[in-house]
Write an enzyme that holds these catalytic residues in place. Structure first.
Site, PDB file in Angstrom:
ATOM      1  N   CYS A 192      -7.195   2.188  -4.959  1.00  0.00           N
ATOM      2  CA  CYS A 192      -7.034   0.828  -5.521  1.00  0.00           C
ATOM      3  C   CYS A 192      -6.109  -0.011  -4.655  1.00  0.00           C
ATOM      4  O   CYS A 192      -5.319  -0.818  -5.161  1.00  0.00           O
ATOM      5  CB  CYS A 192      -6.513   0.864  -6.961  1.00  0.00           C
ATOM      6  SG  CYS A 192      -7.689   1.530  -8.100  1.00  0.00           S
TER       7      CYS A 192
ATOM      8  N   GLN B 251       5.112   3.347  -9.547  1.00  0.00           N
ATOM      9  CA  GLN B 251       5.315   4.610  -8.818  1.00  0.00           C
ATOM     10  C   GLN B 251       6.794   4.969  -8.701  1.00  0.00           C
ATOM     11  O   GLN B 251       7.130   6.000  -8.105  1.00  0.00           O
ATOM     12  CB  GLN B 251       4.695   4.523  -7.411  1.00  0.00           C
ATOM     13  CG  GLN B 251       3.195   4.355  -7.396  1.00  0.00           C
ATOM     14  CD  GLN B 251       2.442   5.581  -7.916  1.00  0.00           C
ATOM     15  OE1 GLN B 251       2.986   6.679  -8.015  1.00  0.00           O
ATOM     16  NE2 GLN B 251       1.187   5.393  -8.264  1.00  0.00           N
TER      17      GLN B 251
ATOM     18  N   ASP C  41       6.799  -4.206  -9.251  1.00  0.00           N
ATOM     19  CA  ASP C  41       5.857  -3.263  -9.851  1.00  0.00           C
ATOM     20  C   ASP C  41       6.439  -1.857  -9.643  1.00  0.00           C
ATOM     21  O   ASP C  41       6.393  -1.321  -8.541  1.00  0.00           O
ATOM     22  CB  ASP C  41       4.495  -3.429  -9.165  1.00  0.00           C
ATOM     23  CG  ASP C  41       3.528  -2.306  -9.503  1.00  0.00           C
ATOM     24  OD1 ASP C  41       3.909  -1.375 -10.238  1.00  0.00           O
ATOM     25  OD2 ASP C  41       2.384  -2.358  -9.010  1.00  0.00           O
TER      26      ASP C  41
ATOM     27  N   HIS D 159      -1.063  -2.444  -4.985  1.00  0.00           N
ATOM     28  CA  HIS D 159      -2.190  -1.947  -5.794  1.00  0.00           C
ATOM     29  C   HIS D 159      -3.009  -3.168  -6.221  1.00  0.00           C
ATOM     30  O   HIS D 159      -2.446  -4.253  -6.398  1.00  0.00           O
ATOM     31  CB  HIS D 159      -1.613  -1.228  -7.010  1.00  0.00           C
ATOM     32  CG  HIS D 159      -2.611  -0.520  -7.874  1.00  0.00           C
ATOM     33  ND1 HIS D 159      -3.340  -1.174  -8.833  1.00  0.00           N
ATOM     34  CD2 HIS D 159      -2.988   0.777  -7.928  1.00  0.00           C
ATOM     35  CE1 HIS D 159      -4.125  -0.298  -9.450  1.00  0.00           C
ATOM     36  NE2 HIS D 159      -3.931   0.891  -8.923  1.00  0.00           N
TER      37      HIS D 159
HETATM   38  N1  7TS Z   1       0.831  -0.441  -9.526  1.00  0.00           N
HETATM   39  C1  7TS Z   1       0.914   0.668  -8.781  1.00  0.00           C
HETATM   40  C2  7TS Z   1       1.883   0.724  -7.635  1.00  0.00           C
HETATM   41  C3  7TS Z   1       0.117   1.767  -9.104  1.00  0.00           C
HETATM   42  O1  7TS Z   1       0.208   2.873  -8.374  1.00  0.00           O
HETATM   43  C4  7TS Z   1      -0.793   1.690 -10.193  1.00  0.00           C
HETATM   44  C5  7TS Z   1      -1.736   2.802 -10.527  1.00  0.00           C
HETATM   45  C6  7TS Z   1      -0.802   0.514 -10.952  1.00  0.00           C
HETATM   46  C7  7TS Z   1       0.011  -0.530 -10.583  1.00  0.00           C
HETATM   47  C8  7TS Z   1      -1.670   0.350 -12.167  1.00  0.00           C
HETATM   48  O2  7TS Z   1      -1.176   1.135 -13.210  1.00  0.00           O
HETATM   49  P1  7TS Z   1      -1.934   1.206 -14.618  1.00  0.00           P
HETATM   50  O3  7TS Z   1      -1.211   2.281 -15.365  1.00  0.00           O
HETATM   51  O4  7TS Z   1      -1.810  -0.119 -15.257  1.00  0.00           O
HETATM   52  O5  7TS Z   1      -3.354   1.567 -14.295  1.00  0.00           O
HETATM   53  N2  7TS Z   1      -2.024   3.665  -9.453  1.00  0.00           N
HETATM   54  C9  7TS Z   1      -3.019   4.567  -9.394  1.00  0.00           C
HETATM   55  C10 7TS Z   1      -3.232   5.383  -8.278  1.00  0.00           C
HETATM   56  O6  7TS Z   1      -2.539   5.402  -7.276  1.00  0.00           O
HETATM   57  N3  7TS Z   1      -4.305   6.162  -8.507  1.00  0.00           N
HETATM   58  O7  7TS Z   1      -4.790   5.870  -9.727  1.00  0.00           O
HETATM   59  C11 7TS Z   1      -4.001   4.879 -10.284  1.00  0.00           C
END
Ligand code: 7TS
Length: 406
Positions: free
Chosen positions: A364, A203, A200, A123
């Site tokens: 993203c 997910q 990370d 991401h």
């Molecule tokens: N890492 C992964 C693997 C993610 O899927 C996401 C967000 C993030 C980091 C960032 O998370 P946040 O809560 O700090 O924003 N993924 C997604 C997506 O797949 N569609 O919208 C956000």
């Protein structure tokens, strides 16, 4: 089926609404999940009855709020089997957790010429902070390539590792492809070279049991909002011996022991990394979301989602003319695909008119799209409250899109 879907769905008011005259089908869970009533109630109860600042007042409400926040930290510790609550830092989410680590390590660890390894299926929030770290420190970014299947090229990874490797970071599960990465192996190979590792888990925590001690990564992070909790709050786990050596991230209240103009001493863990009034209600919301997951059982959630994934994949295959992006052997409940000859955005717009919420675009993860030479994908991602009947309606929608455009 291991779970009582009717009883689970009854806890999600948002699922019981019509969109464009159709019952909502919510398949955008990788972006954020819907929230069960118990999470919303915990948040409302806190604001209605317990609101106060924490860690500073002697009065009743402040102590009550502090106790609840620290109980939430303990629930998080147990949820990921961390050794100690000193290793649980509550952040604004995965993105902030990664920025915290990259920023602190840039100041403390990385030297010009050091190498930081990420993967090709990250991401943006696990790419850009490392590019910034390289700019600041003179370290060099290396990327583990991905195979056509959506699995990381582990041979290439072994070859990238060297005595120059200072840091390795990958996602536990790819948001764009659904691939479950072999994070234990990735971690132990990095450790053989003396590198630190961040996983990370944004997910992963909603879908599978995570034990940070058996993974043995130095850092692990995730966001509450993808696991039935509130937005804008998440967690960074870090090993105590590393957090103790790391300089602080933000300066301010809470993270100090003593402030004098001649110099300041920092607070103990985890508070050293929690400057300012935290997202108190967010922490309380995480605790409620963990309770929700634990009441169903994470293994039952995983099984339900695996059944949905297998069913939806087969039904899409049966339609024909579908290109799957990411077909790893180990996959979580995410299907990224393209209907031959149809732009994902057009398809997503038509499905929306049928009340079906999927994600379209690059998710993203632009380098993933470049890797497969596509502008984006359609992505259906499942949660425990989704059903095979919803998948049947989704398949009818995909067939309709196909008829319209091809
Ligand atoms: N890492 C992964 C693997 C993610 O899927 C996401 C967000 C993030 C980091 C960032 O998370 P946040 O809560 O700090 O924003 N993924 C997604 C997506 O797949 N569609 O919208 C956000």
């Amino acid at each position: 089926m291991a779970v009582d879907i009717k009883q689970i769905r009854a806890q999600f008011p948002a699922l019981h609404q019509e969109v464009h005259g159709h019952p909502l089908i919510y398949f955008d869970n990788a972006a954020t999940s819907q929230k069960p009533k118990m999470v919303v109630d915990a948040i409302a109860h806190y604001y209605n009855k317990e609101n106060s600042n924490i860690h500073r007042g002697v009065h009743y409400l402040s102590q009550k709020a502090t106790d609840k926040y620290e109980l939430a930290r303990e629930a998080i510790r147990r949820f990921i089997n961390a050794p100690s609550t000193e290793e649980i830092i509550i952040t604004r989410g995965t993105t902030e957790a990664i920025n915290l680590v990259s920023s602190c390590l840039s100041k403390w660890l990385f030297q010009p010429g050091d190498e930081i390894i990420i993967s090709a299926i990250e991401h943006h929030s696990n790419i850009v902070p490392w590019q910034m770290a390289c700019e600041q420190s003179g370290a060099i970014l290396k990327v583990i390539p991905v195979l056509d299947s959506g699995e990381l090229d582990m041979n290439a990874y072994r070859n990238l590792l060297s005595d120059k490797t200072k840091f390795v970071t990958v996602n536990h599960i790819s948001n764009a492809l659904g691939t479950i990465n072999p994070v234990e192996e990735i971690t132990s190979l990095a450790h053989e070279k003396g590198a630190l590792v961040l996983i990370d888990g944004a997910q992963a925590t909603p879908h599978m049991s995570v034990d940070v001690q058996s993974l043995n990564a130095d850092f692990y992070c995730f966001s509450a909002h993808k696991m039935y909790g509130p937005t804008g709050v998440g967690v960074l786990f870090g090993k105590k011996e590393i957090l103790e050596k790391m300089p602080p991230y933000h300066g301010g209240g809470e993270m100090i022991k003593e402030v004098k103009f001649e110099g300041t001493t920092y607070n103990d863990l985890p508070f050293k990394f929690e400057a300012g009034t935290p997202n108190i209600v967010g922490g309380i919301g995480i605790e409620a979301s963990i309770r929700f997951i634990e009441e169903i059982g994470i293994e039952n959630i995983a099984q339900q989602e695996a059944e949905l994934l297998a069913y939806a994949t087969q039904r899409l295959k049966d339609i024909g003319g579908i290109r799957f992006i990411g077909e790893a052997k180990e996959k979580a409940g995410v299907i990224s695909f393209i209907i031959d000859g149809v732009h994902p955005y057009d398809a997503g717009t038509i499905l929306d008119k049928l009340g079906i919420a999927i994600r379209t675009g690059h998710h993203c993860a632009q380098p993933v799209m470049d890797r497969y030479s596509i502008p984006g994908t359609m992505r259906a991602s499942f949660a425990v409250y989704n059903t095979k009947e919803e998948i049947d309606t989704f398949i009818e929608g995909v067939q309709k899109v196909k008829q319209l455009f091809t």
